[in-house]
Design an enzyme around this catalytic site. Structure first.
Site, PDB file in Angstrom:
ATOM      1  N   ASP A  75       4.727   1.070  -4.029  1.00 37.56           N
ATOM      2  CA  ASP A  75       4.573   2.086  -2.979  1.00 37.56           C
ATOM      3  C   ASP A  75       5.307   1.669  -1.704  1.00 37.56           C
ATOM      4  OD1 ASP A  75       2.529   0.112  -2.775  1.00 37.56           O
ATOM      5  OD2 ASP A  75       1.393   1.371  -1.396  1.00 37.56           O
ATOM      6  N   HIS A 139      -2.713 -10.284   0.848  1.00 41.21           N
ATOM      7  CA  HIS A 139      -2.757  -8.981   0.177  1.00 41.21           C
ATOM      8  C   HIS A 139      -2.815  -9.249  -1.321  1.00 41.21           C
ATOM      9  CE1 HIS A 139      -2.082  -4.810  -0.550  1.00 41.21           C
ATOM     10  NE2 HIS A 139      -0.801  -4.900  -0.883  1.00 41.21           N
ATOM     11  N   ASP A 193      -2.588  -0.735   8.319  1.00 47.86           N
ATOM     12  CA  ASP A 193      -2.983  -0.288   6.977  1.00 47.86           C
ATOM     13  C   ASP A 193      -4.358   0.391   6.981  1.00 47.86           C
ATOM     14  OD1 ASP A 193      -3.795  -0.154   4.309  1.00 47.86           O
ATOM     15  OD2 ASP A 193      -3.544  -2.292   3.907  1.00 47.86           O
ATOM     16  N   HIS A 366      -6.890  -4.554   0.322  1.00 48.30           N
ATOM     17  CA  HIS A 366      -6.782  -3.929   1.642  1.00 48.30           C
ATOM     18  C   HIS A 366      -8.008  -4.216   2.510  1.00 48.30           C
ATOM     19  CE1 HIS A 366      -3.226  -1.615   0.446  1.00 48.30           C
ATOM     20  NE2 HIS A 366      -3.820  -1.561  -0.737  1.00 48.30           N
TER      21      HIS A 366
HETATM   22 ZN   LIG Z   1       0.792  -0.194  -0.202  1.00 51.58          ZN
HETATM   23 ZN   LIG Z   2       0.506  -3.302  -1.296  1.00 51.00          ZN
END
Ligand SMILES: [Zn+2]
Ligand SMILES: [Zn+2]
Length: 551
Positions: A75, A139, A193, A366
């Site tokens: 993404d 992450h 994010d 996340h």
């Molecule tokens: Zn992402």
């Molecule tokens: Zn990611």
């Protein structure tokens, strides 16, 4: 223009999870952060994936100084080949070494060779009026970074995808110090994010997954098959480690997972004890209690290895009593139904199946609310733009911004293509640039979906398969009847259609009754089989429409 304004334009990623791509423009000079794709939902048949509309960047291709990629998730990287094709192959692409390694592999498939420049965290790059610094974040992919961008208007901080993992698998902590220095020195704008902005508390550390693995490995007596995302090198590392401790060997099954593991191994991000990684044929000769197979398909993708295993169509892996199958990933909303079906198939064949809802075999990559507030407090920006989320995620994130003291009028919830302008008078939304979604079929052309369908019908024709099936038994009671239009001359069509019918009958003959009863899976198999047959026979790709009536 001796005092130009700074423009920040998200081309994607603020109305969806996916398509992440943000443009920064100052005095006509542009840098781009991320160029991601999004996978289609059920309403986009025949589409392999979606990328942002890059019209604005195409029209300003000569002004792009560089593209910066925060990490190796699709993404954020999947739109890159299309962006480069539409602009210029000369534009340099910056990322950390593993990210660059993954991108290089991907771009090779598209025959693209832009300058790829690896940069380590805390290193700086100068691009036109911008000074760009990479900052370590934690992450679910290894080697992720946030970005600090010094511009003549002030400092912008983009977190990339992150969580605050106090015990990361590779020991590489989020660079708290640098983020707080950004705060001390004054940050103009933070982009952060928003994926988990609805979730309270803290996201669990990746290492928590190990606890779940330990307990599963201790009690499993047969083979263990684990499905996860191909890019999750930390997860693979944990699987390798727990396997070694329990005297098991590991085989990776599936192209994407092998490619990623190879790159990570070569660059030192994945560590395999000697003789742990075996080929599939080698591992299948070992006793069951020594076998671990890692594969993809955890989202229920019909053509994946896991789906084939579940429906007994994999040529060498047959599920049997005593096998344990772990789906070590999030059930992405929209995929629950197909994942549920796979889980049912696996249970039916005697496997024990463990997934997110029943065990901690997955943690998110996340940040949850408390971590997001921590980031806001470290960076203390004047303006705040929540990114990486659907509208509701951005709204929740904006509430957090308000809670830590950012005035309402300094928080900007954007739409794809909207322009945020910052000059000496402050920040405001100011107009839009072209934006939207572009549907991609394979590596092929970039077109709007309707046009694509029309083109396909016009050039490649259509093959319609009609049959009727008894609901209770799964028996095909009528058909398959085939109708073709527009891709094969009348006089040749008879033999060709006979061949196609045979392909379908073969598929039906080898499928288990429960697969036949699963209409979407059945259609996928028929489409897949016919696609291959037709391409081989006449080198064409007509639209294939299987229609199955249940009676
Ligand atoms: Zn992402
Ligand atoms: Zn990611």
């Amino acid at each position: 223009m001796n005092n130009p304004s700074l423009r920040i334009i998200p081309l994607g990623g603020v109305e969806e999870i996916g398509l992440n791509c943000t443009v920064f423009e100052y005095g006509g000079e542009i840098i781009v952060i991320d160029a991601g794709l999004m996978f289609p939902d059920d309403e986009m048949p025949g589409v392999d994936f979606v990328v942002p509309d890059f019209t604005y960047l195409r029209e300003n291709a000569g002004n792009i100084r560089g593209i910066i990629i925060t990490h190796g998730h699709e993404d954020h990287t999947g739109g890159l080949p299309f962006l480069l094709r539409e602009t210029s192959e000369e534009i340099p692409v910056y990322g950390t070494p593993l990210t660059i390694g993954m991108i290089k592999e991907k771009l090779r498939e598209y025959h693209l060779e832009p300058p790829l420049i690896p940069v380590k965290p805390r290193e700086e790059v100068r691009l036109g009026p911008y000074e760009i610094e990479f900052v370590r974040v934690t992450h679910s992919v290894v080697d992720g970074v946030g970005i600090g961008i010094r511009t003549p208007r002030g400092l912008i901080v983009h977190t990339g995808d992150f969580k605050v993992d106090p015990t990361p698998v590779d020991g590489e902590l989020l660079d708290f110090r640098r983020f707080s220095e950004f705060g001390d020195n004054g940050t103009l704008l933070l982009l952060s994010d928003s994926t988990n902005a609805e979730k309270g508390g803290f996201t669990f550390s990746e290492k928590e997954v190990m606890r779940a693995f330990e307990s599963i490995f201790s009690s499993a007596r047969g083979r263990i098959i684990i499905a996860t995302f191909a890019s999750n090198i930390h997860r693979i590392q944990q699987i390798v480690d727990v396997s070694a401790r329990h005297g098991r060997k590991v085989s990776l099954c599936g192209k994407s997972i092998v490619t990623n593991a190879d790159i990570a191994l070569r660059l030192g991000y994945l560590k395999m004890p000697e003789n742990t990684w075996l080929r599939l044929d080698q591992i299948l000769r070992l006793p069951d209690e020594e076998v671990v197979i890692v594969t993809t398909g955890s989202q229920g993708e019909p053509m994946s290895v896991l789906s084939r295993i579940a429906t007994d169509e994999h040529k060498s892996i047959k599920i049997r009593e005593g096998d344990t199958v772990i789906l070590s990933s999030k059930m992405i909303p929209g995929n629950e139904r197909s994942i549920g079906k796979i889980i049912n198939h696996l249970f039916r064949r005697g496997a024990d199946v463990i997934y997110e809802k029943v065990s901690e075999v997955h943690v998110s990559g996340h940040a949850s609310k408390e971590e997001l507030k921590l980031m806001l407090n470290l960076v203390r920006p004047e303006y705040f733009m929540p990114v990486h989320g659907e509208y509701r995620h951005l709204v929740y994130h904006s509430h957090l911004g308000r809670k830590v003291g950012i005035p309402d009028e300094n928080i900007f919830i954007m739409h794809d293509g909207e322009v945020l302008e910052i000059d000496s008078g402050g920040a405001r939304k100011n107009g839009t640039v072209p934006s939207g979604r572009v549907f991609i079929d394979g590596k092929g052309d970039i077109e709007d979906m309707v046009l694509r369908d029309r083109r396909r019908l016009a050039h490649d024709g259509v093959l319609i398969v009609i049959m009727a099936m008894e609901k209770t038994s799964g028996r095909i009671s009528s058909g398959p009847d085939l109708v073709s239009r527009g891709f094969i001359p009348e006089e040749e069509s008879e033999g060709f259609l006979d061949g196609a019918r045979e392909v379908i009958l073969n598929i039906l003959g080898t499928l288990e009754p429960e697969v036949i009863q699963d209409i979407s899976l059945l259609k996928a198999r028929i489409r897949g089989g016919l696609k291959k047959y037709i391409y081989k026979a006449i080198n064409r790709r007509p639209m294939i429409l299987p229609i199955v009536f249940e009676i």
